[in-house]
Write a protein that holds these residues in place. Structure first.
Motif, PDB file in Angstrom:
ATOM      1  N   GLY A 269       0.995  -1.310   0.125  1.00  0.00           N
ATOM      2  CA  GLY A 269       0.047  -0.077  -0.104  1.00  0.00           C
ATOM      3  C   GLY A 269       0.928   1.360  -0.094  1.00  0.00           C
ATOM      4  N   ASP A 270       0.282   2.439   0.300  1.00  0.00           N
ATOM      5  CA  ASP A 270       0.878   3.644   0.466  1.00  0.00           C
ATOM      6  C   ASP A 270       2.142   3.685   1.121  1.00  0.00           C
ATOM      7  OD1 ASP A 270      -1.490   4.851  -1.021  1.00  0.00           O
ATOM      8  OD2 ASP A 270      -2.118   5.475   0.729  1.00  0.00           O
TER       9      ASP A 270
ATOM     10  N   VAL B 155       5.467   5.223   2.600  1.00  0.00           N
ATOM     11  CA  VAL B 155       5.613   6.657   3.111  1.00  0.00           C
ATOM     12  C   VAL B 155       7.122   6.951   3.603  1.00  0.00           C
ATOM     13  CG1 VAL B 155       3.268   7.016   3.795  1.00  0.00           C
ATOM     14  CG2 VAL B 155       4.717   5.926   5.362  1.00  0.00           C
TER      15      VAL B 155
ATOM     16  N   SER C  53       4.952   1.285   5.080  1.00  0.00           N
ATOM     17  CA  SER C  53       3.642   2.054   4.754  1.00  0.00           C
ATOM     18  C   SER C  53       2.913   2.622   5.558  1.00  0.00           C
ATOM     19  CB  SER C  53       3.012   0.823   3.858  1.00  0.00           C
ATOM     20  OG  SER C  53       2.503  -0.178   4.950  1.00  0.00           O
ATOM     21  N   VAL C  54       1.611   3.192   5.502  1.00  0.00           N
ATOM     22  CA  VAL C  54       1.025   3.540   6.425  1.00  0.00           C
ATOM     23  C   VAL C  54       0.584   2.841   7.633  1.00  0.00           C
ATOM     24  CG1 VAL C  54      -1.421   4.770   7.105  1.00  0.00           C
ATOM     25  CG2 VAL C  54      -0.223   5.477   4.983  1.00  0.00           C
TER      26      VAL C  54
ATOM     27  N   ASN D 204       5.738   3.310  -5.101  1.00  0.00           N
ATOM     28  CA  ASN D 204       4.124   2.842  -5.733  1.00  0.00           C
ATOM     29  C   ASN D 204       4.059   3.111  -7.279  1.00  0.00           C
ATOM     30  OD1 ASN D 204       3.263   4.041  -2.532  1.00  0.00           O
ATOM     31  ND2 ASN D 204       2.969   1.673  -3.131  1.00  0.00           N
TER      32      ASN D 204
ATOM     33  N   LYS E 113      -9.195  -5.182  -0.186  1.00  0.00           N
ATOM     34  CA  LYS E 113      -8.115  -6.121   0.255  1.00  0.00           C
ATOM     35  C   LYS E 113      -8.498  -6.508   1.465  1.00  0.00           C
ATOM     36  CE  LYS E 113      -4.145  -5.444  -1.283  1.00  0.00           C
ATOM     37  NZ  LYS E 113      -2.661  -4.734  -1.250  1.00  0.00           N
TER      38      LYS E 113
ATOM     39  N   GLN F  28      -8.418  -2.034   2.891  1.00  0.00           N
ATOM     40  CA  GLN F  28      -8.569  -0.927   2.011  1.00  0.00           C
ATOM     41  C   GLN F  28      -9.184  -1.302   0.706  1.00  0.00           C
ATOM     42  OE1 GLN F  28      -4.158  -0.360   1.481  1.00  0.00           O
ATOM     43  NE2 GLN F  28      -4.357  -0.823  -0.780  1.00  0.00           N
TER      44      GLN F  28
ATOM     45  N   ARG G  64      -6.573   3.108  -1.868  1.00  0.00           N
ATOM     46  CA  ARG G  64      -5.405   3.210  -1.196  1.00  0.00           C
ATOM     47  C   ARG G  64      -5.737   3.997   0.233  1.00  0.00           C
ATOM     48  NH1 ARG G  64      -0.741   1.512  -3.092  1.00  0.00           N
ATOM     49  NH2 ARG G  64      -0.531   1.293  -5.270  1.00  0.00           N
ATOM     50  N   ILE G  65      -5.019   3.614   1.219  1.00  0.00           N
ATOM     51  CA  ILE G  65      -5.220   4.167   2.550  1.00  0.00           C
ATOM     52  C   ILE G  65      -5.284   5.748   2.466  1.00  0.00           C
ATOM     53  CG2 ILE G  65      -4.547   4.564   4.771  1.00  0.00           C
ATOM     54  CD1 ILE G  65      -3.769   1.472   4.893  1.00  0.00           C
TER      55      ILE G  65
ATOM     56  N   THR H 253      -5.920   5.332  10.809  1.00  0.00           N
ATOM     57  CA  THR H 253      -5.515   6.879  10.467  1.00  0.00           C
ATOM     58  C   THR H 253      -6.088   8.143  10.970  1.00  0.00           C
ATOM     59  OG1 THR H 253      -5.677   6.645   7.966  1.00  0.00           O
ATOM     60  CG2 THR H 253      -3.752   6.064   8.904  1.00  0.00           C
TER      61      THR H 253
ATOM     62  N   ILE I 136       9.465   6.444  11.685  1.00  0.00           N
ATOM     63  CA  ILE I 136       8.133   6.440  11.972  1.00  0.00           C
ATOM     64  C   ILE I 136       8.051   5.637  13.281  1.00  0.00           C
ATOM     65  CG2 ILE I 136       5.716   5.936  11.117  1.00  0.00           C
ATOM     66  CD1 ILE I 136       6.552   6.044   8.375  1.00  0.00           C
TER      67      ILE I 136
ATOM     68  N   ARG J 127       6.001   3.462  16.085  1.00  0.00           N
ATOM     69  CA  ARG J 127       4.967   2.471  15.895  1.00  0.00           C
ATOM     70  C   ARG J 127       4.677   1.902  17.336  1.00  0.00           C
ATOM     71  NH1 ARG J 127       3.299   2.358  10.474  1.00  0.00           N
ATOM     72  NH2 ARG J 127       4.791   2.596   9.132  1.00  0.00           N
TER      73      ARG J 127
ATOM     74  N   THR K  62       2.160   6.480  13.021  1.00  0.00           N
ATOM     75  CA  THR K  62       2.030   6.434  11.562  1.00  0.00           C
ATOM     76  C   THR K  62       2.664   7.723  10.893  1.00  0.00           C
ATOM     77  OG1 THR K  62       0.788   5.606   9.719  1.00  0.00           O
ATOM     78  CG2 THR K  62      -0.363   6.943  11.244  1.00  0.00           C
ATOM     79  N   GLN K  63       2.866   7.732   9.715  1.00  0.00           N
ATOM     80  CA  GLN K  63       2.747   9.002   9.017  1.00  0.00           C
ATOM     81  C   GLN K  63       1.497   9.676   8.727  1.00  0.00           C
ATOM     82  OE1 GLN K  63       3.840  10.251   4.750  1.00  0.00           O
ATOM     83  NE2 GLN K  63       5.891  10.234   5.992  1.00  0.00           N
TER      84      GLN K  63
END
Lengths: 128, 366
Positions: A37-38, A40, A62-63, A92, B19, B31, B34-35, B232, B297, B299, B318-319
């Motif tokens: 997925g995205d 980042v 990813s996110v 991506n 998905k 998703q 895309r998220i 998110t 990032i 987590r 997250t971002q």
């Protein structure tokens, strides 16, 4: 899903492009970016670092998750793609071109032959 | 994924490219597109989520209110019929059993909406404290839920009903609303930081309701959204997720939801002593926002240090899709939790700098 024929592939979803001399260019596959997925954030080694086959050399985030990048081959890093620092979304958008990750001077070219062909890799992704 | 539980919408996910992942034993879409895209749709237009996995309990009887007053930290007596309330269920030591919504449907009639992963635990906990004059019923299986969220949510839902939705204020609801033939409980609530609705209907009707909303939402830019964007969105709005910001070892005061803990209500309630003390003297830990200074990032469960001292851990990170910053929520010892404090987040083999910042990270312009 795109599986360029001129590349070799690892079980950990990296592609390897054989270039001049003993160098190869490495990135992650279209299949991998789609699964993640995205994207980042991409964390890469530094130029001059040694990497070993099947060992982690960086990560993509990813996110949702963090995924380790596993070296498809052993050698010394001679270039990294600094564009991914500011534009991780390139992974991506252009997994095989703009989002190459590292160039490695290969220590044992026999390792290249152990990698999968496009057909073999495509077959593997279907089994997953 | 054969052993996973499915909601009545399971077969619809693939029509929209969903998905599917294993989410605590449920096969749910992470998703559809895309998220980031789904997240943006909810912030600027609208998004539709299948949240039928959530649990619903009906609590009825003459002693229903008194029972809930004892089981829950918020003050149920402040609810009017047609009102909803965010509340918490705690253990004696103040640790959290679950966070939930209570709907008052009648003087002796309440609906509790609990987290999917906690349905059995919550039901057993409530059952084990049940008193005379209270009936508890788990109606999770027959009840489906959709969340329609975003600034265009009202315009979209209005196309399906004669009820004037502008009269439905935040944290109120209407029962038996006719949504073009589907009977639903329409609640102006959500888990995204945006305006929106949560819609409860019978499981047999939810596919029809989903399809109507997707169709009517098209011109407003509505997207079907998965759990990824839900996470998110709620993260940016600093809405707690059970299992991360809240656990059996974290009190609601520590998690920053003291507004849902009414220690001055007359009735005794489970956890009152500890929670009252934490409210008055301050809890030992505090949930704060952190922003990465170094590249990385944060987590869940990454440890947070100041020099050699372990001062807490990241609960979610997250971002941020809205702000494009690497952000986290972290539960830190209170002496290290003040704004502007620099901390070290241990991200795999690295030690990376972050700073304590204001959270929520996102607030809509009301």
């Amino acid at each position: 899903m795109n599986f360029p024929k001129d590349l070799r592939y690892s079980e950990e979803h990296e592609w390897v492009k054989v270039e001049e001399g003993n160098t190869v260019r490495i990135g992650i596959t279209d299949f991998a970016q789609d699964e993640l997925g995205d994207i980042v954030f991409v964390e890469l080694p530094e130029v001059g670092d040694d990497i070993s086959a099947d060992e982690p050399f960086g990560s993509v985030e990813s996110v949702k998750t963090v995924s380790e990048l596993y070296a498809p081959i052993s050698g010394k890093v001679v270039a990294i793609n600094e564009d991914l620092d500011d534009s991780p979304e390139l992974v991506n958008e252009s997994a095989y071109e703009k989002a190459w990750m590292i160039v490695v001077e290969v220590s044992d070219t026999a390792e290249i032959d152990k990698l999968m062909t496009a057909e073999q890799y495509e077959e593997m992704t279907k089994e997953d | 994924m054969g052993d996973l539980k499915q909601t009545p919408l399971f077969n619809v996910y693939s029509e929209h490219g969903g998905k599917v992942i294993d989410f605590g034993g449920w096969a749910l879409p992470v998703q559809f597109s895309r998220i980031g895209e789904e997240h943006e749709a909810v912030r600027s237009k609208a998004g539709l989520f299948d949240v039928s996995h959530m649990g619903e309990f009906e609590v009825t009887g003459e002693q229903a209110e008194a029972f809930l007053q004892y089981m829950l930290t918020n003050d149920v007596t402040k609810l009017k019929v047609g009102g909803a309330q965010y509340t918490v269920m705690c253990y004696e030591n103040g640790g959290t059993v679950d966070d939930l919504l209570v709907y008052k449907q009648g003087d002796n009639h309440f609906l509790l909406v609990v987290n999917a992963s906690n349905i059995d635990k919550d039901f057993d906990w409530l059952q084990s404290h049940l008193t005379e004059g209270v009936t508890l019923r788990n109606i999770s299986d027959e009840t489906a839920q959709l969340a329609l969220q975003g600034p265009k949510a009202e315009v979209i839902l209005q196309k399906l009903t004669d009820l004037d939705l502008s009269t439905l204020s935040f944290f109120t609801f209407k029962e038996n609303v006719d949504l073009r033939g589907v009977k639903a409980l329409v609640s102006r609530t959500g888990y995204t930081g945006e305006d929106g609705f949560e819609l409860y209907c019978h499981r047999d009707d939810v596919v029809q309701l989903w399809n109507m909303l997707i169709e009517e939402g098209k011109e407003e830019g509505l997207l079907p959204c998965g759990l990824g964007a839900r996470d998110t969105l709620r993260f940016e709005a600093k809405l707690a997720l059970y299992g991360q910001e809240l656990t059996k070892d974290i009190t609601p005061i520590e998690a920053g939801i003291g507004f849902a803990v009414k220690t001055d209500k007359e009735a005794d309630f489970i956890g009152k002593d500890v929670l009252k003390q934490q409210k008055e003297e301050g809890a030992p830990r505090k949930l704060v926002g952190i922003e990465m200074i170094d590249k990385g990032i944060p987590r869940s469960h990454y440890q947070v240090y100041q020099g050699e001292a372990l001062i807490g851990e990241v609960t979610t990170g997250t971002q941020s899709p809205t702000l494009k910053k690497n952000l986290g929520l972290a539960l830190l010892n209170k002496e290290h939790a003040t704004l502007g404090t620099e901390v070290d987040v241990h991200i795999r083999q690295k030690v990376l700098k972050a700073v304590v910042v204001k959270a929520p990270f996102y607030k809509r312009n009301a």
